[in-house]
Write a protein that holds these residues in place. Sequence first.
Motif, PDB file in Angstrom:
ATOM      1  N   SER A 142       0.855  -1.183   0.000  1.00 47.18           N
ATOM      2  CA  SER A 142       0.000   0.000   0.000  1.00 47.18           C
ATOM      3  C   SER A 142       0.885   1.225   0.000  1.00 47.18           C
ATOM      4  CB  SER A 142      -0.946   0.010   1.206  1.00 47.18           C
ATOM      5  OG  SER A 142      -0.241   0.267   2.411  1.00 47.18           O
ATOM      6  N   GLY A 143       0.333   2.324  -0.486  1.00 38.52           N
ATOM      7  CA  GLY A 143       1.114   3.547  -0.538  1.00 38.52           C
ATOM      8  C   GLY A 143       0.274   4.738  -0.925  1.00 38.52           C
ATOM      9  N   SER A 144       0.859   5.924  -0.717  1.00 39.52           N
ATOM     10  CA  SER A 144       0.170   7.161  -1.022  1.00 39.52           C
ATOM     11  C   SER A 144       1.187   8.275  -1.187  1.00 39.52           C
ATOM     12  CB  SER A 144      -0.811   7.513   0.108  1.00 39.52           C
ATOM     13  OG  SER A 144      -1.454   8.735  -0.142  1.00 39.52           O
ATOM     14  N   SER A 145       0.898   9.233  -2.044  1.00 37.61           N
ATOM     15  CA  SER A 145       1.750  10.405  -2.191  1.00 37.61           C
ATOM     16  C   SER A 145       0.907  11.560  -2.712  1.00 37.61           C
ATOM     17  CB  SER A 145       2.907  10.134  -3.157  1.00 37.61           C
ATOM     18  OG  SER A 145       2.459  10.143  -4.505  1.00 37.61           O
ATOM     19  N   GLU A 146       1.529  12.738  -2.858  1.00 42.65           N
ATOM     20  CA  GLU A 146       0.815  13.909  -3.352  1.00 42.65           C
ATOM     21  C   GLU A 146       0.284  13.682  -4.759  1.00 42.65           C
ATOM     22  OE1 GLU A 146       3.378  17.251  -3.131  1.00 42.65           O
ATOM     23  OE2 GLU A 146       3.707  17.103  -0.970  1.00 42.65           O
ATOM     24  N   SER A 147       0.965  12.840  -5.544  1.00 41.62           N
ATOM     25  CA  SER A 147       0.601  12.648  -6.952  1.00 41.62           C
ATOM     26  C   SER A 147      -0.101  11.329  -7.232  1.00 41.62           C
ATOM     27  CB  SER A 147       1.866  12.741  -7.822  1.00 41.62           C
ATOM     28  OG  SER A 147       2.536  13.961  -7.617  1.00 41.62           O
ATOM     29  N   ASP A 148      -0.248  10.468  -6.224  1.00 45.06           N
ATOM     30  CA  ASP A 148      -0.825   9.152  -6.452  1.00 45.06           C
ATOM     31  C   ASP A 148      -2.030   8.928  -5.546  1.00 45.06           C
ATOM     32  OD1 ASP A 148       1.366   8.230  -8.229  1.00 45.06           O
ATOM     33  OD2 ASP A 148       2.556   8.386  -6.390  1.00 45.06           O
ATOM     34  N   GLU A 149      -3.008   8.179  -6.043  1.00 44.35           N
ATOM     35  CA  GLU A 149      -4.141   7.850  -5.204  1.00 44.35           C
ATOM     36  C   GLU A 149      -3.720   6.842  -4.143  1.00 44.35           C
ATOM     37  OE1 GLU A 149      -7.249   6.071  -7.459  1.00 44.35           O
ATOM     38  OE2 GLU A 149      -6.143   4.261  -7.951  1.00 44.35           O
ATOM     39  N   THR A 150      -4.276   7.006  -2.978  1.00 49.23           N
ATOM     40  CA  THR A 150      -4.020   6.044  -1.904  1.00 49.23           C
ATOM     41  C   THR A 150      -4.660   4.707  -2.273  1.00 49.23           C
ATOM     42  OG1 THR A 150      -4.013   7.800  -0.253  1.00 49.23           O
ATOM     43  CG2 THR A 150      -4.401   5.565   0.535  1.00 49.23           C
ATOM     44  N   ALA A 151      -3.892   3.623  -2.123  1.00 45.95           N
ATOM     45  CA  ALA A 151      -4.436   2.323  -2.497  1.00 45.95           C
ATOM     46  C   ALA A 151      -3.684   1.201  -1.805  1.00 45.95           C
ATOM     47  CB  ALA A 151      -4.376   2.126  -4.012  1.00 45.95           C
TER      48      ALA A 151
END
Length: 363
Positions: A168-177
């Motif tokens: 799982s991961g998340s960033s300013e440019s990517d949707e959390t998933a």
Amino acid sequence: MCFRKPMLLAALLSLLLVPGWDHAGYDAEDSYYNPAESQINASTINTLTQRWSVPLRSSSPSCSGPSAPLVADGAVIATDARGVASYQASSGRRSWTFDWDDVEDSTTPSMAVASGLLLLANGDCHSASDPNGRLVALDVATGRVRWRHDLDMPVDSFVVDRGVAVISGSSESDETATVAYRVADGRQMWRKVGYLSSSSASAGRLLLTKGTTTTAVTLPSGAVLWTKPRSMYAESATPTRFLTTDGAALSLIDAASGALLWTAPGQQSKLLATDGRRVYRAVGRKVSALDIRDGRVVWTRTLATPATQPVRAGGLVYVGGPILSAASGVVVSPGIARGAQVVTGGSIYLAEAGKLTAVAPRR
């Protein structure tokens, strides 16, 4: 001559049956508890001698480096500045290596072994706003790539259980998933948008958080088991319970129902281990053991230097300094090097100061 073949066969079998340590935390629960260790204990810990020591590969500059090794199929697998290398557990002889495409922009991977494959999860280290990740499966015996996913999201958590690798991961440019892949071939099994995963599983159950709610799903299907209106992150687990933290307390949660069994305010920590009877926690220079039945502090020991991740094996607790009695917290040995320590099969494997070393009781 008639005795040599059975002796040779026995030697080969002993090599193949070297007890393993196939997850960073020993198992998918991140229990950091090896219940099978019997050779290294209070009576032998002060007789440790070096079996072998080899230098880890270097590269400068590099974002990757040494971490706790894994032990599987008679091999010790260690990260280094270039990627990953496999060494024979009996001799330290290097068997194969795997290098990142760009060692200057590849972080130290999280690792796990399952179904004859070494799973590596990491990302790049130079982009703060749009980081990417990768999930690679290598053949444990040869180091050859079996499958690979280059991801458009970072890898913030990683767990392997029931034939499934979950990131799982998340960033300013990517949707959390949170995304699950089948270990055998890398096929995506399910994806849950908006959810972040814990890195500890409990007998095929995994905690996902979304906002202020926590949902437990089952592996491999991803089916929802229960949902609770509070945010919980699992730092460790047993086959029936999750040890969770929320920044203010340590809590024990029933894995099947989500019921809160107890809460210990102020006892939160990211450095936890459990043997199913006690919970071992490290914060700064302090190491404590809590009774898993009610969260009561059983003993506390203050070290001269900051403790590392607790490891429980052979009646002992390893915390990167003095080695303690698991039952009482009494110092049993002044300890060995401070590197990440893996205790299995009558040996301790550690990576520190640019070396991978194996030590064992003197025979």
